[in-house]
Design a protein around this motif. Structure first.
Motif, mmCIF file in Angstrom:
data_model
loop_
_atom_site.group_PDB
_atom_site.id
_atom_site.type_symbol
_atom_site.label_atom_id
_atom_site.label_comp_id
_atom_site.label_asym_id
_atom_site.label_seq_id
_atom_site.Cartn_x
_atom_site.Cartn_y
_atom_site.Cartn_z
ATOM 1 N N UNK A 1 11.280 2.847 -3.134
ATOM 2 C CA UNK A 1 9.667 3.096 -3.390
ATOM 3 C C UNK A 1 9.780 2.392 -4.738
ATOM 4 N N UNK A 2 8.461 1.798 -4.863
ATOM 5 C CA UNK A 2 8.067 1.134 -6.047
ATOM 6 C C UNK A 2 7.080 2.229 -6.494
ATOM 7 N N UNK A 3 7.041 2.783 -7.722
ATOM 8 C CA UNK A 3 5.773 3.662 -8.087
ATOM 9 C C UNK A 3 5.052 2.809 -9.110
ATOM 10 N N UNK B 1 3.246 -8.461 -8.927
ATOM 11 C CA UNK B 1 2.694 -7.353 -8.346
ATOM 12 C C UNK B 1 3.829 -6.979 -7.213
ATOM 13 N N UNK B 2 3.720 -5.651 -6.456
ATOM 14 C CA UNK B 2 4.832 -5.513 -5.605
ATOM 15 C C UNK B 2 4.307 -6.497 -4.220
ATOM 16 N N UNK B 3 3.219 -6.759 -4.204
ATOM 17 C CA UNK B 3 2.547 -7.605 -3.054
ATOM 18 C C UNK B 3 2.830 -9.046 -3.279
ATOM 19 N N UNK B 4 3.481 -9.537 -4.388
ATOM 20 C CA UNK B 4 3.821 -10.761 -4.790
ATOM 21 C C UNK B 4 5.374 -11.098 -4.092
ATOM 22 N N UNK C 1 0.920 -1.412 0.084
ATOM 23 C CA UNK C 1 0.274 0.012 0.020
ATOM 24 C C UNK C 1 0.843 1.443 0.041
ATOM 25 N N UNK C 2 2.048 1.038 0.733
ATOM 26 C CA UNK C 2 2.896 2.354 0.809
ATOM 27 C C UNK C 2 3.670 2.456 -0.354
#
Lengths: 382, 111
Positions: free
Chosen positions: B61-63, B76-79, B41-42
């Motif tokens: 940071x990932x944008x 995804x970043x969440x992966x 999320x962040x």
């Protein structure tokens, strides 16, 4: 021709025939060039330097110099210091607690840090789930271990125990995924990185490979405590140290008598040699003296589960109970055995083996006393 | 004196690109390390890097424009999860380090 002249001629002939003196602890490997020997000598000076806060020591440290710990029976050897490591193992993932100052818990502070924070050592990280004691490892022969090709190490791995011998052997990985081989958990990929990291983690000496100090248990270093500009040693000092360690030879094992030879046979027969692989061979190297060299290593550089009694901390992919097979180099000079020094004799060390080594341990315990003594005699020849 | 026109020409050649080229790009950094934390999320990520026993954390940071992939497939970043080994190509911005590309590496093939 007098008898003396005959004796001298005979001695000369022996030398000319290639009779080499055994390598002693602290000797460089044979075959170095004059320039490499010079770097070995100059590197030893850096290795044996004692740092002070004015030359970069601290703010946290375990030792004032490499040679303060690695000193017995020669520089690069064992030490009687035992340090503290910590990590957190949760959900199968290892946290080396970098945010709390890293997994090496330094036992000393420089006076300025003590004055600023009122601490004598780095605080033990509150989120650690494990604590480990670590003795000073001998460094002889590490330059050769550095050059064993990854493919050779991986050829001994058997993580799924496909040969059903109960011994698995799996590689650890450094933080960036490269094969690990140094440290009791095989968490460090190369000897140079081991050395560069040790300057910082053990002495608080920043170097060009790691030019930043670690935090103090998660806190930034108070202003004015560390006034020496980073890096605190030069690339040349680091390179010389690397060369000194790289060129340290494994001492020549002692000649075996009949008892020792029997012990060597038993070492293989009861299964010790399944992990403590007797000889390894180096790959290519720009240093001819280290290139394609077979040497007595007695390790596979892989991780093995050693059972719950020895378990302490995780590191990388190593779980708390997994340890790298310790190279059996200069064992004759060891005063304490196992990663934490809990054993004072080789017999105690063998009997403390568990997990994948339980079979070999039990076979050792079942040997007649004379065979146990023979195996021990063999180990003490290394 | 006869060298002056040549020197002026040389100076013009050297100076002109500096006056007419695009703004200087921020320096880029490539890190390879183990994922310590991921906060999708962040849009933030912490990597464990370092040398030997001297480990350090790198925060980035990932944008939206950050490409995150594994074996050539976008993820995804969440992966990403703690313990994964990644290579991150980043640049320094006013927000700190921002990743342009994050590639999950198979640790067993990482050398």
């Amino acid at each position: 021709m007098t008898r003396a002249a005959v004796a001298v001629a005979g001695l000369v002939a022996l030398v000319a025939a290639g009779c080499e003196k055994p390598l002693k602890p602290g000797d460089p490997v044979r075959g170095l060039t004059a320039a490499q020997r010079d770097r070995f000598t100059r590197g030893k000076v850096v290795f044996d330097s004692a740092f002070t806060p004015q030359t970069g020591l601290g703010p946290l440290f375990n030792s004032t110099g490499c040679g303060e710990c690695h000193e017995d029976p020669a520089k690069g050897g064992f030490g009687d210091e035992v340090e503290v490591h910590a990590a957190a193992f949760r959900g199968g993932v290892c946290d080396p607690l970098v945010q709390e100052g890293g997994f090496v818990i330094q036992q000393h502070t420089i006076p300025a840090l003590k004055q600023a924070l009122g601490i004598d050592s780095e605080p033990f990280p509150p989120s650690a789930t494990g604590r480990a004691m670590r003795t000073t490892p001998v460094l002889f022969g590490r330059g050769l271990l550095d050059l064993v090709p990854d493919s050779v190490i991986l050829s001994y791995a058997d993580p799924d125990d496909r040969n059903h011998d109960g011994i698995r052997g799996r590689p650890n990985r450094a933080v960036d995924g490269r094969l690990g081989r140094f440290g009791r958990k095989a968490f460090i990929a190369t000897l140079d990185e081991f050395n560069a990291g040790a300057f910082v983690a053990e002495m608080g000496i920043t170097d060009p490979a790691q030019p930043t100090e670690e935090n103090i248990g998660g806190r930034t270093i108070p202003a004015g405590v560390d006034s020496v500009p980073d890096p605190e040693i030069t690339q040349e000092q680091l390179d010389l140290t690397n060369d000194f360690v790289r060129f340290l030879a494994p001492p020549t094992p002692a000649r075996l008598d009949a008892t020792g030879r029997r012990g060597r046979e038993l070492f293989s027969q009861i299964g010790c040699a399944a992990c403590h692989i007797p000889t390894l061979r180096t790959g290519d190297s720009p240093v001819a003296a280290l290139r394609h060299r077979e040497f007595a290593a007695y390790t596979d550089l892989l991780l093995h589960d050693m059972g719950p009694d020895l378990a302490d901390i995780c590191l990388g992919r190593a779980t708390p109970s997994q340890f790298r097979t310790e190279p059996l180099i200069d064992l004759r000079d060891a005063q304490r055995f196992l990663h934490d020094g809990r054993a004072t004799t080789p017999e105690q060390a063998i009997e403390a083996h568990g997990g994948e080594a339980a079979g070999a341990r039990d076979r050792f315990k079942a040997l007649p006393p004379a065979d146990r003594a023979a195996l021990t005699a063999f180990l003490k020849s290394l | 004196m006869r060298y002056l026109p040549r020197a002026a020409a040389l100076a013009a050649i050297l100076v002109t690109p500096a006056l007419t080229s695009a703004p200087v790009q921020p320096p880029t950094y490539t890190y390879r390390g183990t994922v310590h934390t991921v906060q999708p999320r962040a849009g933030s990520l912490e990597l464990i890097t370092g040398v030997g026993f001297a480990l350090r954390l790198v925060q980035m940071r990932a944008v939206a424009a950050t490409r995150i992939e594994k074996a050539g497939v976008a993820i995804a970043l969440a992966d990403l999860k703690p313990g994964d080994i990644v290579r991150a190509d980043c640049r320094r911005t006013s927000l700190g380090l921002v990743a342009d590309r994050i590639v999950e590496i198979d640790g067993t093939a990482a050398r």
